[in-house]
Design a protein around this motif. Structure first.
Motif, PDB file in Angstrom:
ATOM      1  N   LEU A 168      -7.212   1.283  10.673  1.00 22.59           N
ATOM      2  CA  LEU A 168      -7.274   1.710   9.274  1.00 22.59           C
ATOM      3  C   LEU A 168      -6.325   2.871   8.978  1.00 22.59           C
ATOM      4  O   LEU A 168      -5.773   2.967   7.873  1.00 22.59           O
ATOM      5  CB  LEU A 168      -8.708   2.124   8.921  1.00 22.59           C
ATOM      6  N   ALA A 169      -6.138   3.759   9.969  1.00 25.53           N
ATOM      7  CA  ALA A 169      -5.336   4.960   9.732  1.00 25.53           C
ATOM      8  C   ALA A 169      -3.873   4.784  10.112  1.00 25.53           C
ATOM      9  O   ALA A 169      -2.987   5.331   9.447  1.00 25.53           O
ATOM     10  CB  ALA A 169      -5.933   6.137  10.515  1.00 25.53           C
ATOM     11  N   LEU A 170      -3.607   4.034  11.171  1.00 23.41           N
ATOM     12  CA  LEU A 170      -2.233   3.910  11.656  1.00 23.41           C
ATOM     13  C   LEU A 170      -1.489   2.744  11.016  1.00 23.41           C
ATOM     14  O   LEU A 170      -0.375   2.911  10.492  1.00 23.41           O
ATOM     15  CB  LEU A 170      -2.238   3.748  13.179  1.00 23.41           C
ATOM     16  N   PHE A 171      -2.089   1.577  11.038  1.00 22.10           N
ATOM     17  CA  PHE A 171      -1.380   0.380  10.588  1.00 22.10           C
ATOM     18  C   PHE A 171      -0.882   0.451   9.145  1.00 22.10           C
ATOM     19  O   PHE A 171       0.253   0.041   8.865  1.00 22.10           O
ATOM     20  CB  PHE A 171      -2.269  -0.854  10.793  1.00 22.10           C
ATOM     21  N   PRO A 172      -1.701   0.972   8.188  1.00 21.71           N
ATOM     22  CA  PRO A 172      -1.221   0.996   6.796  1.00 21.71           C
ATOM     23  C   PRO A 172       0.075   1.772   6.606  1.00 21.71           C
ATOM     24  O   PRO A 172       0.829   1.501   5.659  1.00 21.71           O
ATOM     25  CB  PRO A 172      -2.381   1.669   6.050  1.00 21.71           C
ATOM     26  N   ASN A 173       0.350   2.737   7.495  1.00 22.62           N
ATOM     27  CA  ASN A 173       1.579   3.525   7.378  1.00 22.62           C
ATOM     28  C   ASN A 173       2.827   2.703   7.692  1.00 22.62           C
ATOM     29  O   ASN A 173       3.947   3.134   7.369  1.00 22.62           O
ATOM     30  CB  ASN A 173       1.523   4.732   8.323  1.00 22.62           C
ATOM     31  N   PHE A 174       2.629   1.542   8.312  1.00 25.50           N
ATOM     32  CA  PHE A 174       3.775   0.727   8.725  1.00 25.50           C
ATOM     33  C   PHE A 174       3.749  -0.664   8.082  1.00 25.50           C
ATOM     34  O   PHE A 174       4.496  -1.548   8.477  1.00 25.50           O
ATOM     35  CB  PHE A 174       3.792   0.590  10.252  1.00 25.50           C
ATOM     36  N   VAL A 175       2.863  -0.833   7.089  1.00 27.56           N
ATOM     37  CA  VAL A 175       2.750  -2.114   6.388  1.00 27.56           C
ATOM     38  C   VAL A 175       3.252  -1.956   4.960  1.00 27.56           C
ATOM     39  O   VAL A 175       2.903  -0.994   4.270  1.00 27.56           O
ATOM     40  CB  VAL A 175       1.282  -2.604   6.383  1.00 27.56           C
ATOM     41  N   ASP A 176       4.051  -2.905   4.520  1.00 27.84           N
ATOM     42  CA  ASP A 176       4.562  -2.910   3.146  1.00 27.84           C
ATOM     43  C   ASP A 176       3.639  -3.788   2.296  1.00 27.84           C
ATOM     44  O   ASP A 176       3.711  -5.016   2.329  1.00 27.84           O
ATOM     45  CB  ASP A 176       5.989  -3.457   3.123  1.00 27.84           C
ATOM     46  N   ASN A 177       2.749  -3.145   1.529  1.00 29.65           N
ATOM     47  CA  ASN A 177       1.754  -3.876   0.739  1.00 29.65           C
ATOM     48  C   ASN A 177       2.350  -4.586  -0.475  1.00 29.65           C
ATOM     49  O   ASN A 177       1.656  -5.366  -1.140  1.00 29.65           O
ATOM     50  CB  ASN A 177       0.652  -2.920   0.274  1.00 29.65           C
ATOM     51  N   THR A 178       3.599  -4.315  -0.777  1.00 31.81           N
ATOM     52  CA  THR A 178       4.221  -4.958  -1.941  1.00 31.81           C
ATOM     53  C   THR A 178       4.685  -6.375  -1.614  1.00 31.81           C
ATOM     54  O   THR A 178       5.048  -7.124  -2.527  1.00 31.81           O
ATOM     55  CB  THR A 178       5.417  -4.128  -2.440  1.00 31.81           C
ATOM     56  N   ARG A 179       4.663  -6.726  -0.363  1.00 31.90           N
ATOM     57  CA  ARG A 179       5.108  -8.058   0.058  1.00 31.90           C
ATOM     58  C   ARG A 179       3.921  -8.992   0.235  1.00 31.90           C
ATOM     59  O   ARG A 179       2.765  -8.556   0.316  1.00 31.90           O
ATOM     60  CB  ARG A 179       5.909  -7.952   1.366  1.00 31.90           C
ATOM     61  N   ASP A 180       4.224 -10.280   0.287  1.00 30.79           N
ATOM     62  CA  ASP A 180       3.162 -11.290   0.397  1.00 30.79           C
ATOM     63  C   ASP A 180       2.784 -11.622   1.835  1.00 30.79           C
ATOM     64  O   ASP A 180       1.870 -12.417   2.060  1.00 30.79           O
ATOM     65  CB  ASP A 180       3.602 -12.589  -0.301  1.00 30.79           C
ATOM     66  N   ASP A 181       3.497 -11.029   2.815  1.00 31.04           N
ATOM     67  CA  ASP A 181       3.254 -11.412   4.210  1.00 31.04           C
ATOM     68  C   ASP A 181       2.517 -10.328   5.000  1.00 31.04           C
ATOM     69  O   ASP A 181       2.761 -10.132   6.187  1.00 31.04           O
ATOM     70  CB  ASP A 181       4.584 -11.730   4.912  1.00 31.04           C
ATOM     71  N   VAL A 182       1.604  -9.603   4.317  1.00 31.17           N
ATOM     72  CA  VAL A 182       0.867  -8.523   4.972  1.00 31.17           C
ATOM     73  C   VAL A 182       0.144  -9.004   6.238  1.00 31.17           C
ATOM     74  O   VAL A 182       0.191  -8.320   7.271  1.00 31.17           O
ATOM     75  CB  VAL A 182      -0.129  -7.856   3.992  1.00 31.17           C
TER      76      VAL A 182
END
Length: 212
Positions: free
Chosen positions: A135-149
């Motif tokens: 929850l704390a680490l992964f979101p910092n490296f995920v681009d939520n604006t894309r469809d391939d989360v």
């Protein structure tokens, strides 16, 4: 479709994840515990069990269950306490084994590969710090604006599992060499009881963190 995570971002994630993986925790303790008591094959089964626990956490993150667990304090504390109880139980088992002399007489290790795999997987799944890691680490490296989360999460998780394996598998293999000294039952008990005490201590700290 290309790689789902930008390579520079992925490199930063791997460096961050490496620092976290190298920090000793329940996964390290259970690998040492079972590798020392039952040998290389059981140790490697323990390593594999940890990675399957991470697969489970990846699925929980993809389907939003990790967020749900973390957002409900009672549920999160329940998971944490279950994890603490399980880790403590594994630690207590180290005081109930008969040592390598018993192994030599029966030809069977104190712990089977199947049990080691199961214990490691459940230990990882019930560790609240791993839930928070996702929850704390992964979101910092995920681009939520894309469809391939989901694919981004899978790529990050595979990187984490690779680092885990590269660190934990050699640990399990090195423990095999240490086992030569464990034919002395006093040394065997000293080492296995020490890892057991450490696991019980980790469990107690988990209880303290979630009750007080």
């Amino acid at each position: 479709m290309g790689f789902p995570v930008d390579l520079a971002t992925y490199g930063a994630f791997l460096l961050t994840a490496s620092a976290i993986v190298l920090t000793p925790g329940p996964d390290t303790l259970i690998i040492l515990r079972y590798s020392l008591s039952s040998g290389r094959n059981v140790g490697l089964a323990t390593v594999f069990g940890v990675q399957m626990g991470l697969v489970g956490h990846t699925l929980l993150a993809i389907f939003g269950i990790s967020v749900l667990i973390a957002s409900i304090p009672v549920l999160f504390k329940t998971v944490a306490l279950l994890g603490a109880a399980y880790i403590a139980w594994i630690g207590i088992q180290s005081f109930r084994e008969h040592g390598l002399l018993h192994v030599g007489a029966t030809g069977k290790p104190p712990v089977s590969a199947r049990k080691a795999f199961r214990d490691a997987m459940l230990c990882n799944l019930l560790n609240p710090k791993v839930i928070l890691l996702f929850l704390a680490l992964f979101p910092n490296f995920v681009d939520n604006t894309r469809d391939d989360v989901p694919y981004q999460l899978i790529a990050l998780s595979l990187g984490l599992m690779t680092i885990n394996t590269l660190w934990q598998a050699p640990m399990a293999l090195a423990a095999e060499a240490v086992r030569r000294w464990l034919k002395n039952e006093r040394i065997y008990k000293l080492i296995t009881h020490s890892t057991g005490i450490l696991m019980i201590t980790v469990a107690a700290l988990m209880v303290y963190d979630n009750l007080f």
